[in-house]
Each structure stands twice: as C-alpha cells, then as structure tokens.
Motif scaffolding. Sequence first.
Motif, PDB file in Angstrom:
ATOM      1  N   TYR A  84       0.998  -1.273  -0.044  1.00  0.00           N
ATOM      2  CA  TYR A  84       0.076  -0.115   0.282  1.00  0.00           C
ATOM      3  C   TYR A  84       0.780   1.128  -0.155  1.00  0.00           C
ATOM      4  N   THR A  85       0.329   2.493  -0.243  1.00  0.00           N
ATOM      5  CA  THR A  85       1.051   3.663   0.171  1.00  0.00           C
ATOM      6  C   THR A  85       0.844   4.260   1.300  1.00  0.00           C
ATOM      7  N   LEU A  86       2.082   4.297   2.184  1.00  0.00           N
ATOM      8  CA  LEU A  86       1.854   5.086   3.443  1.00  0.00           C
ATOM      9  C   LEU A  86       1.723   6.505   3.009  1.00  0.00           C
ATOM     10  N   ASP A  87       0.646   6.988   3.715  1.00  0.00           N
ATOM     11  CA  ASP A  87       0.211   8.535   3.645  1.00  0.00           C
ATOM     12  C   ASP A  87       0.657   9.064   4.755  1.00  0.00           C
ATOM     13  N   ILE A  88       2.013   9.665   4.762  1.00  0.00           N
ATOM     14  CA  ILE A  88       2.635  10.009   6.039  1.00  0.00           C
ATOM     15  C   ILE A  88       2.093  11.435   6.322  1.00  0.00           C
ATOM     16  N   SER A  89       1.675  11.758   5.119  1.00  0.00           N
ATOM     17  CA  SER A  89       1.053  13.319   5.506  1.00  0.00           C
ATOM     18  C   SER A  89      -0.202  13.402   6.669  1.00  0.00           C
ATOM     19  N   THR A  90      -0.797  12.009   6.707  1.00  0.00           N
ATOM     20  CA  THR A  90      -1.992  12.034   7.517  1.00  0.00           C
ATOM     21  C   THR A  90      -1.521  12.674   8.700  1.00  0.00           C
ATOM     22  N   VAL A  91      -0.180  12.311   9.274  1.00  0.00           N
ATOM     23  CA  VAL A  91       0.386  12.676  10.628  1.00  0.00           C
ATOM     24  C   VAL A  91       0.031  14.171  10.893  1.00  0.00           C
ATOM     25  N   PRO A  92       0.740  15.157  10.162  1.00  0.00           N
ATOM     26  CA  PRO A  92       0.226  16.407  10.500  1.00  0.00           C
ATOM     27  C   PRO A  92      -1.031  16.864  10.306  1.00  0.00           C
ATOM     28  N   VAL A  93      -1.830  16.249   9.267  1.00  0.00           N
ATOM     29  CA  VAL A  93      -3.009  16.780   9.095  1.00  0.00           C
ATOM     30  C   VAL A  93      -3.947  16.436  10.155  1.00  0.00           C
ATOM     31  N   ILE A  94      -3.948  15.326  10.560  1.00  0.00           N
ATOM     32  CA  ILE A  94      -4.875  14.727  11.793  1.00  0.00           C
ATOM     33  C   ILE A  94      -4.495  15.569  12.919  1.00  0.00           C
ATOM     34  N   LYS A  95      -3.003  15.891  13.377  1.00  0.00           N
ATOM     35  CA  LYS A  95      -2.777  16.648  14.268  1.00  0.00           C
ATOM     36  C   LYS A  95      -3.333  18.100  14.287  1.00  0.00           C
ATOM     37  N   GLU A  96      -3.566  18.632  13.327  1.00  0.00           N
ATOM     38  CA  GLU A  96      -4.173  19.917  12.902  1.00  0.00           C
ATOM     39  C   GLU A  96      -5.885  19.580  13.094  1.00  0.00           C
ATOM     40  N   LEU A  97      -6.294  18.783  12.466  1.00  0.00           N
ATOM     41  CA  LEU A  97      -7.968  18.779  12.492  1.00  0.00           C
ATOM     42  C   LEU A  97      -8.381  18.145  13.784  1.00  0.00           C
ATOM     43  N   SER A  98      -7.680  17.299  14.652  1.00  0.00           N
ATOM     44  CA  SER A  98      -8.318  16.496  15.504  1.00  0.00           C
ATOM     45  C   SER A  98      -7.312  16.533  16.770  1.00  0.00           C
ATOM     46  N   HIS A  99      -8.015  16.170  17.858  1.00  0.00           N
ATOM     47  CA  HIS A  99      -7.356  15.820  19.083  1.00  0.00           C
ATOM     48  C   HIS A  99      -7.061  14.432  19.436  1.00  0.00           C
ATOM     49  N   LEU A 100      -7.361  13.558  18.461  1.00  0.00           N
ATOM     50  CA  LEU A 100      -7.241  12.268  18.778  1.00  0.00           C
ATOM     51  C   LEU A 100      -5.739  11.751  18.696  1.00  0.00           C
ATOM     52  N   PRO A 101      -5.190  10.832  19.439  1.00  0.00           N
ATOM     53  CA  PRO A 101      -3.945  10.287  18.899  1.00  0.00           C
ATOM     54  C   PRO A 101      -3.755   9.728  17.617  1.00  0.00           C
ATOM     55  N   ILE A 102      -2.731   9.749  17.006  1.00  0.00           N
ATOM     56  CA  ILE A 102      -2.394   9.247  15.654  1.00  0.00           C
ATOM     57  C   ILE A 102      -1.397   8.201  15.636  1.00  0.00           C
TER      58      ILE A 102
END
Lengths: 338, 338, 338, 338
Positions: C249-267
């Motif tokens: 699969y393609t690891l979507d590494i960008s989700t890490v900073p995006v989730i950190k911005e949008l949400s308070h949930l741990p990733i």
Amino acid sequence: MIITMSSGATKKDITRVKEKIKELGYESKIFKGVKKTVIHVIGATDRERITQSIEQLPAVERLTPILSPFKMGSREFHPENTIVSVNGKTIGGEEIVIMAGPCSVESEDIVLEIAKAVKEAGAKILRGGAFKPRSSPYSFQGMGEKGLKILAEAREQTGLSIITEVVSEVDVPLVAKYADILQIGARNMQNYQLLKTVGRFNKPVLLKRGISATIEEWLMSAEYIQSEGNHDVILCERGIRTFETYTRYTLDISTVPVIKELSHLPIIVDPSHPAGNSKYVPALARAAIAAGADGILMEVHTQPSQALSDGKQSVKPIVFKELMHDLKNIAKVVGRKI
Amino acid sequence: MIITMSSGATKKDITRVKEKIKELGYESKIFKGVKKTVIHVIGATDRERITQSIEQLPAVERLTPILSPFKMGSREFHPENTIVSVNGKTIGGEEIVIMAGPCSVESEDIVLEIAKAVKEAGAKILRGGAFKPRSSPYSFQGMGEKGLKILAEAREQTGLSIITEVVSEVDVPLVAKYADILQIGARNMQNYQLLKTVGRFNKPVLLKRGISATIEEWLMSAEYIQSEGNHDVILCERGIRTFETYTRYTLDISTVPVIKELSHLPIIVDPSHPAGNSKYVPALARAAIAAGADGILMEVHTQPSQALSDGKQSVKPIVFKELMHDLKNIAKVVGRKI
Amino acid sequence: MIITMSSGATKKDITRVKEKIKELGYESKIFKGVKKTVIHVIGATDRERITQSIEQLPAVERLTPILSPFKMGSREFHPENTIVSVNGKTIGGEEIVIMAGPCSVESEDIVLEIAKAVKEAGAKILRGGAFKPRSSPYSFQGMGEKGLKILAEAREQTGLSIITEVVSEVDVPLVAKYADILQIGARNMQNYQLLKTVGRFNKPVLLKRGISATIEEWLMSAEYIQSEGNHDVILCERGIRTFETYTRYTLDISTVPVIKELSHLPIIVDPSHPAGNSKYVPALARAAIAAGADGILMEVHTQPSQALSDGKQSVKPIVFKELMHDLKNIAKVVGRKI
Amino acid sequence: MIITMSSGATKKDITRVKEKIKELGYESKIFKGVKKTVIHVIGATDRERITQSIEQLPAVERLTPILSPFKMGSREFHPENTIVSVNGKTIGGEEIVIMAGPCSVESEDIVLEIAKAVKEAGAKILRGGAFKPRSSPYSFQGMGEKGLKILAEAREQTGLSIITEVVSEVDVPLVAKYADILQIGARNMQNYQLLKTVGRFNKPVLLKRGISATIEEWLMSAEYIQSEGNHDVILCERGIRTFETYTRYTLDISTVPVIKELSHLPIIVDPSHPAGNSKYVPALARAAIAAGADGILMEVHTQPSQALSDGKQSVKPIVFKELMHDLKNIAKVVGRKI
C-alpha cells in the motif's frame, strides 16, 4: 469575462474594445468565429467596472462572465458543438467517426493491408504511429519520417485521412506536412511547449487525456492550443491509472457526458489502451457510442502477435467488422449515424 | 482442484470422494448444481497425487485444476452462466433486469408512487434502503423494519420483487423475511461475518464492489457467500474511487467484460452512485447495457430534491421512462431483451 | 454547534440546555469531559436563533459553531490532545508508544517468545490477531477465543498490554473480555454496526484507516464510536491503495500532521502493511516518528518465514531492537520520548 | 546483460567486445565509470550464447544479467551509490543536501533576500523557476532568461549553486548556460525528447517523479537520460495523485527505501508540493530525512502571500531555520550529516 461582438462588428469596433480592455489594465485574446468575434478578457476580476466601460461601445452584443478556469473550451462561451472538418468529414456533428489502424507503422505492406481492411469495414480515418513515445529507451521508437510517408501512401491508395502522433515541438512542421490530424499523446498532455506549437498550426489536434489528469486539467491543456489560435481540438479519453490491474488502464466512460456538458469540443474514446487486451475492446467501444461519444480511435492489426507494439490490445479486421455493425446500430439508438 | 462428478453420481459416490480427499489431508466443499455435483479440494497443492488417487473412483467425470484464487465463482469451474431466479424473473440469462427505486425508504406514499412509476416504465425489481450505512452518525439512518414493511406493501400492490440492503449480521434474518434479494453495500464488501451470514440464507445476494476493491478481491468476497452454500450471487459494479472529482466515483465499465470472462456470475451496473448527478446517469446506464451488463440498479425518485439521501443522483420517472426506451433498443443490438 | 458548560455546571443546568435544544427542534448529544461538559446540537442550521435562546441560560460558558462534519473529533471542539490511558501507559501525550507482535496468534510458544523479545526492546503493547479478516475464505481465519487466551497469558507473563482485532459486532463482548485495546481493521472502517458496538464498551479503540478512506471519512467513522460515548479512540494510518505496486500500500505519511491539525485524537502509524516487505519497515517507522506520530503498531516475528499470515512484512527481533534505538533518538529530536 | 570490463581494459578490448555483440545481432551501450567500463547488451535474450562468446575475450571481468527493465539505473549493474558532484558539494554521499528557494523567480530583490536567508540557515543549493509549466495558459509563465540571470546573480553573491527547471528541448542550451542542476518537472517526466536532450549535456539532472508514474516508469525515464551518456541523475519524489484532498498530492515516502534498494541513484524529497500547505511541510521534510533521503528540495519565501505561484506551500525563513535544526539532528540519527 467574454465579450461577444455583434455579427456586423468592424475591425475598428474590435480594436476599440481591445484598447479599452488594455486601458482597464487587462490582457485580451481575440477568438474569431464563423459569424461572430468574441474577445476574452484575461483574469478579469472587477466585473462591474468592465461591464460599465465596455457594454456601451459600438457593436458590443453582450458580456458573459465565464466562471470555469477553461474559457475557450467552455460551453458557457460557445454553446453549440464545435464541428471539426477533416477532408470533408466532420467530427462532433451528427456523424460518428471511426479511426482505426495499427499502433505503430511498421512496414508499407502491413499498413496498406490494414488500411484497406478498416476502410472496407467503415472507418474514415487511419491511425498509426511514426514517432512512438515508449517507456523504455531500448524499445522500438518508430520509423520517423519514413513512417509518415507510408501513411501518406495509404491515404493516397484508400482515401482515408490520417492521424498520427507528434512527440516533439521540433517535429511539428514535419508531422503536419503529412498528417490530417495531429495527435498529442497522454504522456505529453502537459507538455505545454508542444501544445503551444500545435496551436499555431492549421491542423486539427486530437488531445489525449493524461493518465492521471483531471477533466479540468485536460480542458486547460486544450486551452493552451485554442489560445494560440487553433480551435479545432478533439478530446480523446483513453483510460486513467487506478489500482485495478485486470485492465491496463480504467476507461473513465463518465467523461463522455461530463465533457458534453462542460465543453463544446468533440470527445472520442480510445477503447484499446484502457482494455490492454483485445478481448475487452468491443465491449468498451460499444459502451462509448452508447454513452454519446463522437467517435472511436482504436487499434486494428492483421497480425496482432507480430506487432512491434501493443499487439495484445489490437483486434483483427474480422472482429472490427462485426463491431462496426453493432456500433452502427447503437449509433441509431442514440440519434447518430456512422 | 475441482472434481466434477458424472450426472449419475450417487450420494455414496460423492461420500467416497470426500473421504478420499480427507485421507489425503485436504478439506473439501460440495457444490450441487442442477445436473452435476462438483467437489472443491481446498488448498490442493500436490495435484499429481490427488489426480492419481481420485480419477479412478466411481462416477468421477473429470478433475480440473483452478488456478485463480476464486474457485466457485470461476468460469473454469462452472463454464455456463449462473442464472439467478427471483419470483419467476431471471438474472444472468437472455433477459436484462432493471431494478429501480428511491435511495432510501422515506414514507409509504412516496415509495408506492415511485414503485408504480418504475413498474409502468418496465422495471421488474424495486430498490429502496431501510437500513442505510451513512458516513455520518448524525445523518438519517433509515426507517428499519418499518421501511421493510413499506417495501413489502409495495410488492403486494405492484407485483415488483424487492431488493434492500442489510448492514449487520444480526439483522439478516429480519431483512431476509421481507426482501427478495439481499443487498450487500460497497462499505461491507469485506465484512466477512456479514458475507458468511447471508451465505447461509436461501435468498439471492447482490454484492456491490467496494470502492477500492480489485476485481479479484470482489470475487473472493463472493466466494465467502458461495462457500457457505448460497450460489445465487449477483455482482454489482458501482464505481471506484479515483482522483477525478467531476463525478462522485469512476464507473469502471471494463469490469463488465472482465467479469464475464472470469466468472459465471451475473453482473449488473449501478449508474447512479458513480455519476453522483442525475444528468450523467442515462449515459452510464446505456453504456452498461452496451457493454454487456445483465441489469441496471438505479435510483429513481418522484421528488429528487426532497429525498433524504442521494436526491442529486436520482432521476425523475419521466427521464427513467425515456431511458428504458433506449435500453430496450440497445439490448436488442447486443442480442438481449428487456 | 457545540455548547461548552462552565466547570461548575450542575445536572440541572445541563438538563435545562438539553430541553431548550429539543424545544428548538434539534437533537443533542452530551460529551462529559474531565473538567467540563459539552453539548453537541446536531444538524444546527439556524445559529443565530440557537445562540439567542441558549447563551443566557445558567452555566453556559460559550457556544462554538463546528464547521467540519466531524464534531467530537474536531480540534475546534476539544483543543487539547486526547490522552488515552491503557493500564497506566498513555497514548497521545509526551510519550510515544510502540505496539509490536505477530500478525496472527499461532501458538502459545511463539507468541510468548515474540512478546518477551519486543518487551525487552522497549515495546509497551503486544499486538496479535485471534480473529483474522482474510481476503480468501480458504485462508487461515485465526484461532478465535483460544488465541485471545494466549494473548492474556502473554500479558500475564510479560506485563505488556494487549491489542487485538474484533471483526464482528457479535464478538465484541468476548474480545473486550481479554483485550486492553480493541482494534478495528481497515476493511471494517465503515462497518457502522461494529463501530457503534465498540462505542458502547469502556475500552480504548484503535481505528485503522480504510484503504481508500479520505481523512474526513475516517474521522466520521471515529465519530460513530465517540457519539456512542466512548471517547478513547486512537487513529492508525496503515497505507492507502494507489497504482504503485512496489509496496503493498502507499503509506500516507501526511496524515500525521493533517490529523494533528484537525483533531485532538492520537494518531499512530502501522509501517508493516504499507511496506508489505520487512526491508522497508524500519525506514517507514522512523519517518512516522519524525513526522510526529504518537506511536507505531508493527509486526515482529521470530520466524517470519513460518508465519501463517504476513510473514513477508514482519521484522525479526534483532531488527526491531536496532530500530527502537533509532526511534528513541528521533523521538528526542521532536521533543518526545519512548 | 551487462559486461563489466576489468580495470585495465584498453580501448581495443572494449571495441572487440562491442564488435562481438554486434556480430551476435545485438546493440550495445558503453557506460564509462571512474574505475571500470561496463557495456550494456540491449535486449539480450539468448544469455547462454552471449556468455559463451564473450566471457573469454580479453579484459572481460564478468557478465551480469540484469532482470529489471531499467539497466543503468539498477543496483545490480552498479552496486555502489552514485555520488553527484555540484561545484564541490556532493549529492548521494554521506552529506545530505538541502535545496531551497522560491517557487518562481519574480524579482532580483526578492530572490537575493531569500537566497541569503536560506544560505544562512544551511542550504547549499538555491531553487527557483524561470520557465514555469502552469496548468493554465493565462497564469504567470515565468521570467525566462531574465529569471536565469537573476539566479546567476544570486549565485554570484551567495556562493549557492542553482537548480532551475527546463520545460522545452529547445531551451536546454540556454538553461544549461546558467544552471548548475537542470530540473525536469513532474509533467515532463515522460517527455522523452526533453530527457534525451538533457542526457547529452554535461550537467546533473534532477528528475521529478510524474504524479502517477510508477517507480519503474520513473527509473525508465532516468534511463533515457543515462543512455545518452549523462550519468548524473538525481531522483526527486514530489507526491503522487490519489483520492485524498486534504493535501495537494500524497507524498509517497516509501519510495525512499525502495529506490535505495533498486537503484544507485541519489533520491531527494520535495515536501512542498505534496503538502500544498506550509503547515505540513516541516513534518514531511523530517520524515524524508528519517526515511533515508539524500536531500530536500523545498519552497521558502520571505513573503509567501505575495508569491506569484505556490505561495501557500512556501515556508518563511524563520520556519526553515528551525526545521534545519531538526533535520541536522535527524541526519545524525541515521548516520548522515547536513
């Protein structure tokens, strides 16, 4: 913002509008149609001011704001279908045009044999590549000018018009000397220098969609050709790249109704490249016509297993003939003819 | 490895083969067809040894190695088309079946109104969701059993069969009590517990393709249903997710000829979800039939703008009626009938 | 619209607000935090009217419109990071948590051997599947409860907490009896019945991203869990499906900073599934921590070539140990610790 | 098939091998390394016959069959890392190189201001576009030669080397006159005429991955450059197109370890284009170095909101400086230095 001049507008009227636009701080592009001239104000943001300054100038018929990023290709700008003429045949009108032939030009004998077969079955245009963009530098790269001459000979003998790909801005004059339609391949859809160059020639251009180009990017690439003065652009859907591997690409059949809504340009479908396998080609070709496409561009070869490229996806003349029969009947159902 | 028993094979013959397979260290699955019984040897790697041990047992007609990962769904295993019967109508045979109705069941009046309209235009099966899988927990989740009762009432009044989605293994008995066809949605294509559960019921199952499922994964999911004993699986292509955003999903029209080659299962097309906009639905429906689909599953609503879900992609009855006319004519071209 | 109650709000104050919302025609959901209670007005469209009616009620601190479709997972709603506690360890705080172990539980001996090895290297949580969702019904489906008991035994012996997947709403009580964290796999990310069920249990849930789920859809699925009352949701990026085939699969590494911005949930990040090959796993794990992930969930096996599933992507303990060394140093660079 | 000549091979030895290959019916390409010469037999299918004919010729050290479609870029062919030299700096060795600057060259003042800022923070190479490939023909297309002169002036004043894009085969001589590294953008990754042209110049080439190019296609495009004689190719991952829209593209971080395994060419990462938003850039840059990239190419602007292109994804010098600090520390963790 698009300014449509009335049918009686003089050169002076047009110049006056152009100068006014310049005065307002914008650039403009002139688009001369058969009946009327339209002027495109580039990057116009202050619509009210432009409208006030221009709508009362002589021979200005109406001002239309174009919201889409593509302007000349937009249906807002040009509501009727564009009909491209190629040696007396039309693309984009009532008639559906079938373009067929080998992937690459390999020898005069084979090309002539295929040309005769596709003509007999009802094709109007012969396809064949003399300059081949190949993923590997070690693969067959096409016959070059010799290939173009073979295509011209096939035209001579069969009366078919010819379409062939151009892969370099430097080669455009050479290819344009022989071809009736210049083809821009998927890999070059955003080779803007090449697009601008073909935009300055007086030959219809078939613009294939890039394998991951959005519909908007595709229409913007067409805009590069149109904005240089060449309005005879034919769009060709040839499949996009997805995760699915049973087929070579995924034919995005929805582009047919979407393009018909957004743009006045003709759209045809290449069923061979997305299929990647001759077994699936007839089903995709039938689907394309049923969806409303203006034509088909497909690979036909008398000896597919001997082809130097794409043999696997080339159908034999016998299959092509049967397919043409179905396509004619489907064309009737959708109010068209072949 | 698949063992086909001769048509006169007795229960004893079959048991003998089953035991032999067990003795060789493999598991087996029995698949009883109308005329012949076939036995699937699971995970058979040592083909030669199996062949030697089994081919001379009584009533063994032939052994076929199945190379594809899907076995029971493979055409190697079952060369003729599977024809699914639903209250006397057939899916997968000469006839093309049209399933139409609202996205979700919202009220008895509206459902009856739509049911009558689609029936009059020629639909044979009424669609409508009572349990709705929605991206947001705050959106309308369906009417539940009350919705199922409304569908049953519509069947009573119109004679249409009904198809409706089941989203939970726990709800299968309830939904199966009312529905003629159980629908598994794209989001649940790899909800294996749900697949196994519907595999144990005696109702046809329509299995939608996941939005990023490969054709192979889709057929493997069908295998989960078949391997539990339910062979009446109908595949439904409903668009895959790509980068293109002018349409909601990208209809992968190529799956029609690909599935027809790989599998004996019927394949129908949902043109509504990939389009995401009613304007594009008729073109996609026509393309599907031209490509060889066995049916259409589409959203029709008398008041699209009032629909609680997917109104944008629902066509009005008047559009549906015109489309049915075209579909009937395209069906004739491809040797089918509606 | 989110209503934050002041820290001294009484039960009566909350009820009064709830009733006012009902009176205005909307539904509401209560979210009780450690210090303050917040109330979510579902589908609130008429903001002005709601504000006027509610802002002057006792103990109402402020009203915040939440524009994103996910509400409880939104950072607008809950600005500080959510920190999930698991047997005294925390996920989402300063500490980075490493979860490691075999893909599936295969035998007690192997699980214990792996558990001891990953513990020694610094892992805090043991992963291992007892219920396996497999593409093929003919593949190993997991040991079921027997596997859960083996995991519990490993916890007993090593002190590691355990995370394991649940694939069916029916199995949730059973899995919750043994597991410290319930894992929802990519295939079930939109199995809403399963999400709702784990939302009613008092156990942290690790929610993997579906292979073609958008970030928004993923947060909406988390919302299904949160809106049932379970706020301990951990997101896990595990790669999306693209055209590239060198990796699984393609690891979507960008989700890490995006989730950190949008949400308070741990990733956290699973580097094993996107890699599909143990050779690439260490690089992806290092990248994840450098990008700001709150943890890693990865496959470690003492005898990868003997594993019943995913052996190819499992690293050996010696590789894991070296990797842990690097991860500790990278954690320091980004102001965290392992 | 690759033939490695011993280090003492004479011109005559090489010619003898070349002629033998021709005699066997194959074409060959010579690749002259620092110590040894290798010869590529193109399309060699009959390995045994070639081996027998060639292995006993003088100065032939060994024959290696290359199974991958890319030959000169393959690690089988050239096991050690290629180290590209640019004015005394090296790319692909122990040192990690940071390239930074504005998206496009807009004015001398701004370019100089940015150049000084990035130099001070530790960048070694200045990026900036003078010829801009833009989706719209109505957007700013770059300053052309004037822009190249500004870059040269910045080099003069700061000592930074410069990298800039070339978009047309016709412009290669002009751009090569000014640039230290020629950049081929994503849109032109399969513009083979352009690749061949830069392959004939004696300047390092940075080849960006096409937005939907597979790793194999990317290495095949590098092969077009290498097979013309230019071996100084630097690969640059800049994100692929997927369905996710929170970021502009999806950074495929896995390419870093994959390329390191398949090829000896340096690989650097552009974190700006996939992010599409300056907020996400530092996380992606850190991830790239942690994953093992040989460098970073990123957009830095002193006044991002005033930039004529890509301002949204350009970070300010203050952010860049802090990021450089982190990158230096991560480089140490992975055994490199900045």
